[in-house]
Write a protein that holds these residues in place. Sequence first.
Motif, PDB file in Angstrom:
ATOM      1  N   HIS A 194       0.855  -1.184   0.000  1.00  0.00           N
ATOM      2  CA  HIS A 194       0.000   0.000   0.000  1.00  0.00           C
ATOM      3  C   HIS A 194       0.890   1.234   0.000  1.00  0.00           C
ATOM      4  O   HIS A 194       1.661   1.449   0.938  1.00  0.00           O
ATOM      5  N   GLY A 195       0.809   2.059  -1.058  1.00  0.00           N
ATOM      6  CA  GLY A 195       1.787   3.117  -1.249  1.00  0.00           C
ATOM      7  C   GLY A 195       1.545   4.392  -0.483  1.00  0.00           C
ATOM      8  O   GLY A 195       2.454   5.214  -0.377  1.00  0.00           O
ATOM      9  N   ARG A 196       0.362   4.600   0.065  1.00  0.00           N
ATOM     10  CA  ARG A 196       0.066   5.860   0.757  1.00  0.00           C
ATOM     11  C   ARG A 196       0.727   5.904   2.124  1.00  0.00           C
ATOM     12  O   ARG A 196       0.715   4.914   2.866  1.00  0.00           O
ATOM     13  N   GLU A 197       1.311   7.052   2.464  1.00  0.00           N
ATOM     14  CA  GLU A 197       1.928   7.202   3.774  1.00  0.00           C
ATOM     15  C   GLU A 197       0.853   7.233   4.865  1.00  0.00           C
ATOM     16  O   GLU A 197      -0.301   7.592   4.607  1.00  0.00           O
ATOM     17  N   PRO A 198       1.202   6.870   6.095  1.00  0.00           N
ATOM     18  CA  PRO A 198       0.214   6.883   7.178  1.00  0.00           C
ATOM     19  C   PRO A 198      -0.351   8.278   7.417  1.00  0.00           C
ATOM     20  O   PRO A 198       0.299   9.289   7.141  1.00  0.00           O
ATOM     21  N   ASP A 199      -1.577   8.318   7.971  1.00  0.00           N
ATOM     22  CA  ASP A 199      -2.162   9.607   8.313  1.00  0.00           C
ATOM     23  C   ASP A 199      -1.663  10.049   9.686  1.00  0.00           C
ATOM     24  O   ASP A 199      -0.806   9.413  10.297  1.00  0.00           O
ATOM     25  N   GLU A 200      -2.208  11.144  10.204  1.00  0.00           N
ATOM     26  CA  GLU A 200      -1.705  11.723  11.445  1.00  0.00           C
ATOM     27  C   GLU A 200      -2.282  11.080  12.696  1.00  0.00           C
ATOM     28  O   GLU A 200      -1.924  11.456  13.818  1.00  0.00           O
ATOM     29  N   HIS A 201      -3.183  10.095  12.545  1.00  0.00           N
ATOM     30  CA  HIS A 201      -3.705   9.346  13.684  1.00  0.00           C
ATOM     31  C   HIS A 201      -2.757   8.171  13.929  1.00  0.00           C
ATOM     32  O   HIS A 201      -2.779   7.174  13.210  1.00  0.00           O
ATOM     33  N   ARG A 202      -1.961   8.266  14.947  1.00  0.00           N
ATOM     34  CA  ARG A 202      -0.779   7.416  15.092  1.00  0.00           C
ATOM     35  C   ARG A 202      -1.033   6.081  15.767  1.00  0.00           C
ATOM     36  O   ARG A 202      -0.108   5.274  15.869  1.00  0.00           O
ATOM     37  N   THR A 203      -2.240   5.839  16.241  1.00  0.00           N
ATOM     38  CA  THR A 203      -2.486   4.592  16.959  1.00  0.00           C
ATOM     39  C   THR A 203      -3.359   3.613  16.193  1.00  0.00           C
ATOM     40  O   THR A 203      -3.703   2.547  16.713  1.00  0.00           O
ATOM     41  N   ASP A 204      -3.732   3.943  14.934  1.00  0.00           N
ATOM     42  CA  ASP A 204      -4.564   3.031  14.154  1.00  0.00           C
ATOM     43  C   ASP A 204      -3.759   2.448  12.999  1.00  0.00           C
ATOM     44  O   ASP A 204      -2.559   2.722  12.851  1.00  0.00           O
ATOM     45  N   LEU A 205      -4.411   1.609  12.183  1.00  0.00           N
ATOM     46  CA  LEU A 205      -3.809   1.056  10.977  1.00  0.00           C
ATOM     47  C   LEU A 205      -4.481   1.679   9.758  1.00  0.00           C
ATOM     48  O   LEU A 205      -5.708   1.750   9.688  1.00  0.00           O
TER      49      LEU A 205
END
Length: 391
Positions: A194-205
């Motif tokens: 999955h190429g998208r970088e993580p979002d700013e919610h740091r405790t989820d997947l």
Amino acid sequence: MALTALLVRPAGAEAQAPDPSPPHAGAWTWAVDANAFGGYNYQRRGFTDFDAWESQNWIMGMATRQSGAWTTTGTAGLTLEPFTLHALGSPQAFQTGETYRNAPLIDYQHPHDLIMTLALDTTRAFERVSVTLGAGLVGAPPIGPPPFMHRASAAENPQAPLSHHHLDSTHATQGLVRAGVAARGVSLTGGVFHGREPDEHRTDLDLGRLDSYAVRIGYDLGRWSGQVSNAWLTRPERLSTYDASRRTASMSYEWRGAVRSLAWTATVGQNREVHGNLEAYLFESVWRASAKNAFYVRAEQVAKDILDAGFHPVGVGHRHRPSNVGALTGGYVRDLVVGRLGRIGLGADVTVYRVPTNLQEAYGAPLSVHSFVRVRGRVAAPGATAHAPHH
């Protein structure tokens, strides 16, 4: 050497955990490695100074089971940075990458997500060749060198490189499948992720479609290791509607004596985007001069997209103005406690910058200073020896 080891090490930033000793057939062995920095971060810039009390940290574990020609390895890793760094991130002059409140982060290093690694690999060893298949909810596709926090050449430095998003930011990709083959210390690895970088919610997947691809050729020959890789990324930036590609090449050297050690890494990365190509060059090294004294350096030249960062709707394309930033860091760590399970030390570093003309009015003559306590620990199951990550 089994391909698991090759994927876990230089050719494979994907496994970021200590390497347990070869297990007894049919039995599981495990090892855990952890590193934490806690201290004061001061950043001087022309338009405003900023500082923070913070902690960069991670803990990684690996469990391995060998049965005949088959070896199964599970890797899990966590960081408490969502709680020990500010939501905006760690102050760092000229740093970019990811977002906060739907705006691009500039002059901050984002916290890493709570789950850094959760992956499983299985290897089948033949007479001269090993083949590995692996998958992960969180892990690293075959892109770039090992991530900075797991490189021996950066082990004493709490600060992320300015080139992080040119080289190794995919180390915590959420959703991937990988496969590879290795022989005589040379490996070829491919991956879909999955190429998208993580979002700013740091405790989820932030799982999604496996829409991006990467391939890497690596080698691990004694003290020397290295890789070249290419990745095709589908809309990697959350504020951009465009695809991109990333090319990297790196070489590392690591020597360990009874007390002293030396490790260095030289690497180059290029992000090829619709707005232009951005390149980064890095050299870093850690020299352990004695049992309790370590020195580290990092030198970088990085093309940053600071002046034109932001949202770009479909069909709105223009070349961005790159800002070629130079940074030089020098640091020292004095270990106060050295024991069987790890080390506790005090350290400090200073970073000076070469500011490009198009940023001089805003930044002036910036300076970065860190002072910190560093705690490093490792533990292994009986019959297994935990090592620091070997790259």
